[in-house]
Design an enzyme around this catalytic site. Structure first.
Site, PDB file in Angstrom:
ATOM      1  N   ASP A 364      13.140 -18.206  -7.718  1.00 38.19           N
ATOM      2  CA  ASP A 364      12.727 -17.103  -6.830  1.00 38.19           C
ATOM      3  C   ASP A 364      12.978 -15.758  -7.192  1.00 38.19           C
ATOM      4  O   ASP A 364      13.531 -14.814  -6.709  1.00 38.19           O
ATOM      5  CB  ASP A 364      13.345 -17.361  -5.425  1.00 38.19           C
ATOM      6  CG  ASP A 364      13.336 -18.679  -4.758  1.00 38.19           C
ATOM      7  OD1 ASP A 364      12.394 -19.651  -4.789  1.00 38.19           O
ATOM      8  OD2 ASP A 364      14.386 -18.782  -4.018  1.00 38.19           O
ATOM      9  N   GLU A 535       4.021 -20.146   1.007  1.00 32.04           N
ATOM     10  CA  GLU A 535       5.141 -19.187   0.901  1.00 32.04           C
ATOM     11  C   GLU A 535       5.011 -18.564  -0.242  1.00 32.04           C
ATOM     12  O   GLU A 535       3.920 -18.212  -0.984  1.00 32.04           O
ATOM     13  CB  GLU A 535       6.784 -19.812   0.912  1.00 32.04           C
ATOM     14  CG  GLU A 535       6.874 -20.637  -0.063  1.00 32.04           C
ATOM     15  CD  GLU A 535       7.970 -21.428   0.285  1.00 32.04           C
ATOM     16  OE1 GLU A 535       8.680 -21.504   1.148  1.00 32.04           O
ATOM     17  OE2 GLU A 535       8.583 -22.236  -0.722  1.00 32.04           O
TER      18      GLU A 535
END
Length: 658
Positions: A364, A535
């Site tokens: 991430d 997402e």
């Protein structure tokens, strides 16, 4: 430079050959695979809730993975089964005669013993590839409780060689209730030949239900690790690993009071523990299964008693309830040769035109931002972790943003344990704004926080992160999830935050450039894209158009992750964003920028674009790099715009395999 797991094994093969089993060069993990359909939770009042989970699956068969450090595990057979027998909770250990004995939850089809009460599975092998003497063991035959009820199950059996008698000491959990986890106890019996067994006796009878026992002898004491299986209105959430110790194999065992949750060793909800010597330094490793959040954990101890969680670990996707055993390098090499692993392609960490992976493990990643003569990237980890580089090629660790959790988090997201997800960073005016996610796996009870600093350089006297509190929050029962922030500043100076995960999709909120907080918290959020799973928003402007990069697919499952990056385009920041075929991202559209598999890389996620010396580069992470034993990796790769204005990413690994 990182050396591949296979290179290490081959090097060891040449120098060492076979080694004694008690001095392993490589460790093996035996496991089955599952993603639970639901998670059982206990709320603050003690009420039990059943929460649906996405994309359930189950492969109740034997799987194997290898490791040289006990922290990072590489699956064999591309994380597929290595034996077709149905089973759960496999435990494998080598007997003194060199034969491997497997015991597991399950049964041998057609065995008459299946009619003699609950059974477990037993099988033998000389090479871990071909399994023989596959049979059911009715170890609880004839055993009843005080009310005359027969046992209902045999779960998670293991065996231990008695150092005094040379007997095989089998132990497992059984219950007489209508569910195997209720009022369960650990039982044991003995055998010398795996044909005749002593009557079953209770091994461990604490004041809580207990399953999943494993034994380790050290300095004349037997350490019985096990799962306390209690949850609900009476006890609250107490499903986690505990320890009991005895001077004698058959007990009595005295419970040790661990440092977590009134006596436990590791966080809840965990089970399926295994203990092994630490291959890197004196001490021990405790491996355990986060069964309902689809993860795996490792803690370390110098003495088998006091344990500390480790951050940098990697396990096969969907691995459940593993056991560990040692191998020589030659044995491990033969397993690799027969069962294989995902293909290699070059070495990570090289020139950007040659290889995407930077050879560092990160998940991430934020947008890459310059500060002075360095580039910085922030990523998921305890306190928000960072990497720094002078050339985008070689990356080194930087300081964490937080040494201690900001004070507001404990009340806002009480289930968070100090790991903050998917940060993003941008310089606005004379300071850097860093947004980060505070959540827990699969939950909507989340928040996005903000921290600021005048500089990213820790050597600068002005350096220092100041937490500015909560930016946006979501709650269970709502329709959006406040994670995965992405900050964007438009040409007119206005500041915006895109964010979201699953449920009703990705959202956009306007920020105050002076504070970094929301301008109008009372205003509805602007929807950007929908379709579960979704997402990891990222917005970039080019030639008057806005580009919304998103992630679809599943994350956090190593080589089994289906993460891939898509994009939509709009002439208005607020949308609608359309893909190359004119389909709206609000209707599930999206043009794929990076597919799930790119050579040895799997699961592209969290896009970013950075400029260096007049050239654009695309950054993201991959959930797995098979050249790094399946760990997640940070990647930077060439980027360009097509003639008709669509993004094009050219990972060298993909070009090399086309």
């Amino acid at each position: 430079m990182h050396r591949s797991f296979r290179s290490i094994l081959l090097f060891a093969l040449v120098l060492a050959g076979e080694v004694p089993a008690e001095d392993p060069e490589v460790w093996a993990l035996a496991y089955f695979r599952q993603r639970y359909p639901t998670r059982i939770e206990v709320d603050a009042s003690g009420k039990v809730l059943e929460v649906p989970l996405p994309d359930p699956m189950s492969v109740e068969k034997l799987h194997l993975a290898l490791s040289t450090d006990g922290r990072h595990w590489m699956p064999l057979a591309q994380n597929g089964p290595v034996w077709e027998q149905r089973l759960r909770d496999p435990f494998i250990r080598r007997a003194p005669d060199g034969v491997w004995h497997l015991v597991a939850t399950g049964r041998a089809a057609g065995d008459p013993a299946n009619r003699r009460g609950p059974v477990c599975l037993h099988a033998t092998s000389r090479d871990l590839l071909t399994w023989e003497v596959v049979e059911s063991l009715p170890l609880m035959q004839g055993v009843t409780d005080a009310a005359g009820r027969p046992a209902r199950n045999i779960w998670a059996p293991e065996w231990f060689l008695d150092p005094e008698t040379g007997e095989f000491f089998l132990f497992w959990s059984s219950s007489f209730e209508d569910a195997g986890w209720k009022d369960s106890r650990l039982w044991f019996c003995r055998t010398r030949d795996w044909k005749t067994f002593t009557p079953a006796e209770v091994l461990f009878d604490p004041d809580y239900s207990v399953i999943d026992g494993t034994l380790r002898e050290h300095e004349g004491r037997f350490h019985l690790f096990h799962k306390e299986e209690e949850f609900g209105e009476r006890t609250g959430e107490r499903r986690a690993i505990r320890l009991a110790v005895s001077k004698h194999l058959e007990g009595p065992y005295e419970g040790h009071e661990g440092s977590l949750n009134d006596g436990q060793l590791v966080p809840t909800i965990t089970e399926g523990c295994a203990v092994m010597p630490d291959p890197k330094q004196p001490g021990w490793l405790l491996l355990y299964d986060y069964c309902m959040s689809n993860g795996y954990g490792v803690s370390r101890s110098p003495d088998l008693v006091e344990w500390t969680e480790l951050d940098d670990t990697a396990f096969p996707a969907d691995a459940r309830h593993g056991s560990v055993f040692g191998l020589s390098a030659a044995e491990a090499g033969r397993l690799q040769e027969r069962l294989g692993k995902a293909p290699d392609a070059g070495e990570p960490g090289g020139a950007l035109e040659v290889v995407s992976s930077r050879g560092v493990s990160a998940r991430d990643p934020s947008t890459i931002v310059p500060c002075g003569d360095e580039f910085w990237m922030f990523f998921t980890g305890r306190g928000v972790r960072s990497l720094r580089s002078k050339d985008l090629v070689t990356w080194e660790p930087g300081p964490r943003v937080f040494d201690r959790p900001p004070g507001w988090i404990a009340d806002a997201v009480p289930k968070n344990r100090g790991t903050y997800w998917a940060p993003d960073v941008m310089k606005v005016g004379d300071r850097y704004l860093l947004y980060y996610s505070v959540s827990s796996f699969g939950a909507m009870d989340s928040a996005i926080g903000l921290a600021t600093t005048p500089t990213l350089d820790p050597e600068d006297a002005e350096f220092g992160w100041a937490d500015r509190g909560e930016v946006v929050r979501s709650r269970d029962g709502g329709d959006f999830n406040a994670i995965d922030p992405a900050v964007f500043q438009d040409d007119d100076g206005s500041l915006w935050l895109a964010f979201g995960s699953q449920w009703s999709g990705l959202k956009l909120a306007e920020l105050d450039p002076a504070t970094g907080l929301r301008c109008h918290p009372e205003k509805p959020l602007t929807p950007l894209a929908t379709g579960v799973p979704i997402e990891a928003a990222y917005i970039h402007k080019h030639a008057g158009n806005y580009y919304l990069f998103i992630n679809r697919g599943s994350c956090c499952q190593g080589v089994r992750s289906t993460y891939h990056i898509q994009v939509g385009r709009s002439d208005n920041l607020l949308g609608p964003y359309l893909d190359r075929d004119g389909r709206a991202l609000l209707d599930g559209g999206g043009t794929t920028v990076l597919e799930t598999w790119v050579g040895p890389l799997a699961g592209a996620g969290h896009a970013g674009i950075v400029e260096k010396d007049g050239r654009l580069w695309f950054s993201c992470h991959f959930e797995s790099d098979n050249r790094m034993d399946g760990k997640a990796t940070f990647a930077v790769m060439p980027f360009a715009w097509s003639d008709d204005g669509w993004p094009e990413v050219a990972p060298p690994e993909r070009v090399a395999t086309e």
